[in-house]
Design an enzyme around this catalytic site. Structure first.
Site, mmCIF file in Angstrom:
data_model
loop_
_atom_site.group_PDB
_atom_site.id
_atom_site.type_symbol
_atom_site.label_atom_id
_atom_site.label_comp_id
_atom_site.label_asym_id
_atom_site.label_seq_id
_atom_site.Cartn_x
_atom_site.Cartn_y
_atom_site.Cartn_z
ATOM 1 N N ASP A 332 31.903 -6.476 -58.928
ATOM 2 C CA ASP A 332 31.837 -7.598 -57.986
ATOM 3 C C ASP A 332 32.358 -7.186 -56.606
ATOM 4 O O ASP A 332 33.194 -6.305 -56.480
ATOM 5 C CB ASP A 332 32.686 -8.742 -58.560
ATOM 6 N N GLU A 361 27.938 -4.688 -56.002
ATOM 7 C CA GLU A 361 27.382 -5.806 -55.229
ATOM 8 C C GLU A 361 27.692 -5.631 -53.745
ATOM 9 O O GLU A 361 28.842 -5.748 -53.331
ATOM 10 C CB GLU A 361 27.967 -7.137 -55.721
#
Length: 619
Positions: A332, A361
């Protein structure tokens, strides 16, 4: 006097308590990196004398933290160490001794056997709380801060869990997906919105409202039994503000802006200006606020410049890979962390598991920024990420724009043509993750104004591109959030049929509308064809500039050519095939991989409807 001595003795027992935590909770023999660092948490443990009497385990150093309640033990697990338990002895200043038995396990899979997700895979992304409730007994767990279930509250817990995913593995498999990525399943003991999982409060514990560690292991085993892969969603950038260590931080710099937090001076939130990672002109002020600022007030920013925290995060990832036999990690908020640490983190994993895969990400529509993070990028600043896969937000944005725009010289399908041309910049385009949407974006059906045909074109193209596709649960039944664009709670709507008593059931088709069934069938047929198409997995890509509202992309090997035709013409049209003669398909009979209909590729091709046509030359 004897009563006074008794009081002092009792106080010493209170002051020097038991070991509260040892993390990682276990380790393995046989790693290529023989070092191990143990976090020890216990009241006033700092002044303990530590001893390990095992010839296979070397205690290299005992590190004291700023808090008196922590020690960090540097160990070497020697190459000849065998699986089993060894004792760690703590002799406290009051004369009390504590023995902790620590377990070393045998690795039951060779490191080379951890095969990461790749372009032959299609990943099914799930928000577990919203997918299926397989065990109502764990809906509410006493002792946790959020103890209610309310399916009418888009930001509350709905009860979906690991068992719900296990119960429906056959559905996921039969649809043609090969990998499952659940959003975080670890402890998220926050007061509200704990369902999404990204404010982790214990990095080694499964949230009991999702299930147990054994449930998580069973999910992995059941998937692997079907030849499928499990990808874990991890968060190195931040934790939840109610993480157990926030009440007693080990070091003065464990989280960024720690003194401001402790002194209640006002938190500094990230400016979210991710371009500072590449910008040669970025100010020091902007760089610091981007990297050190908290993601939001409830998510303390972890300081990976602290070497003990850095080691903790790396070991935590290795522990989960080994415990669950993972085939991938999705990391993330990748650009928010200290980027030198992220390269170290990814490198440590890939050195240990050379065939593994990690996707980071980077939410940017600029391919230059996305490409910067991929392993092999020729970055001017010399940065080497060790990261195999990034997320293709640029192409996702481009495809949506192309399908929503009217056709013109500089609008419409030409965006896809020019967008895919940017692959010259990526070190390995085939390893990049493409997706119609995800858990943080408007549903693709909403982005495309609830146009079923355009949605098929977007999804179909992505499934055939030189990429690794990821599909969010419910895309196959046209789930949407049109009533509240941008609303995360609505984006993560319950999957129909996942709860007893649901009037609709997408697992069986009960109650679905005709367009929903049509989309589900379209995707199932294409996904199942894709399973065995080497042309789609790794074939050479050739595409042609759009002509008269038609864009053609092909993927080819020596054995098969797959032709993807995107036709935006509302009325029946005829496609002149002369511009595509280099494909050497003249006279061949091609099969529509979705409908099984056949056509003859000669001179011209009839396109009776607007939409996507996917043909294969395979016999």
């Amino acid at each position: 006097m004897k009563y006074f001595n008794l009081i002092i003795f009792c106080m010493s027992l209170i002051s020097f308590g038991q070991i509260e935590r040892v993390e990682p909770p276990n380790w393995w023999v046989g790693f290529s990196d023989h070092s191990l660092q143990l976090l020890i948490k216990g009241e006033n443990i700092q002044n303990a004398e530590v001893e390990i009497s095992n010839k296979h385990i070397e205690l290299v150093k005992v590190n004291k933290a700023d808090s008196p309640n922590y020690l960090f033990l540097d160990l070497i697990i020697k190459e000849d160490a065998i699986a089993g338990n060894f004792d760690i002895e703590f002799e406290l200043p009051n004369g009390k001794n504590i023995t902790h038995s620590y377990t070393l396990k045998s690795r039951d899979r060779l490191a080379e056997g951890y095969i990461g997700f790749n372009s032959s895979d299609v990943i099914y992304l799930i928000t577990p709380d919203r997918f299926a409730n397989g065990d109502i007994a764990n809906d509410i767990v006493s002792g946790l801060r959020e103890t209610s279930i309310n399916r009418k509250n888009d930001y509350g817990r709905h009860g979906g869990d690991i068992q719900g995913m296990i119960d429906h593995i056959d559905y996921i498999h039969d649809m043609g997906f090969t990998s499952v990525w659940p959003t975080p399943l670890l402890m998220n003991d926050m007061t509200r919105s704990s369902y999404h999982g990204y404010a982790i409060t214990d990095f080694y514990q499964v949230d009991p409202r999702f299930g147990t560690l054994d449930d998580y292991k069973q999910l992995a085993q059941k998937l692997q039994g079907k030849g499928m892969k499990l990808i874990m969603d991890q968060v190195a950038n931040h934790c939840g503000s109610l993480h157990w260590w926030m009440s007693d931080l080990p070091f003065k710099d464990w989280v960024n802006y720690q003194s401001e937090y402790l002194n209640k001076e006002g938190l500094k939130v990230s400016n979210h200006r991710r371009t500072v990672n590449q910008d040669p002109y970025a100010s020091g002020f902007d760089k610091e606020l981007m990297s050190k600022g908290w993601f939001v007030n409830e998510m303390p920013d972890l300081n990976q410049r602290n070497p003990f925290l850095a080691k903790y995060i790396i070991q935590n990832s290795l522990w989960w890979i080994e415990t669950l036999h993972l085939e991938g990690i999705r990391q993330d908020t990748y650009p928010y962390s200290y980027k030198e640490f992220m390269a170290e983190w990814a490198g440590a994993i890939m050195r240990e598991y050379p065939n593994f895969n990690i996707v980071g990400e980077e939410w940017s529509t600029n391919p230059l920024l996305v490409g910067y993070w991929q392993q092999g990028a020729n970055n001017k600043d010399g940065y080497k990420s060790n990261l195999k896969s990034t997320m293709d937000f640029p192409m996702q944005h481009t495809i949506v724009r192309a399908l929503n725009e009217e056709e013109g010289w500089n609008s419409g399908l030409v965006n896809i043509y020019e967008g895919l041309a940017n692959d010259f910049y990526y070190p390995d385009p085939q390893s990049i993750l493409i997706f119609p949407d995800n858990h943080d974006m408007d549903r693709i059906f909403t982005q495309l104004h609830e146009d079923v045909t355009n949605t098929k074109m977007a999804v179909g193209l992505m499934l055939c591109m030189p990429r690794i596709p990821q599909v969010y649960y419910g895309t196959e039944i046209l789930m949407q959030n049109t009533a509240k664009p941008g609303d995360h709670g609505l984006i993560r709507t319950d999957f129909p049929g996942g709860w007893e008593g649901d009037s609709k059931n997408a697992f069986t088709g009960k109650g679905l509308s005709a367009p929903q069934k049509e989309m589900q069938t379209f995707m199932k047929n294409l996904l199942n064809y894709r399973l065995n198409s080497e042309a789609i997995h790794e074939g050479k890509t050739v595409h042609f500039a759009p002509i008269n509202g038609v864009y053609i992309m092909t993927r080819a090997t020596d054995k098969e050519t797959v032709i993807v035709i995107i036709n935006k013409n509302e009325n029946p049209s005829t496609l002149d095939l002369s511009p595509y003669s280099e494909l050497n398909l003249d006279g061949q009979t091609l099969q529509n991989v979705v409908t099984n209909e056949t056509v003859k590729w000669r001179n011209q091709l009839s396109l009776p409807n607007k939409g996507i046509y996917i043909f294969s030359s395979a016999k």
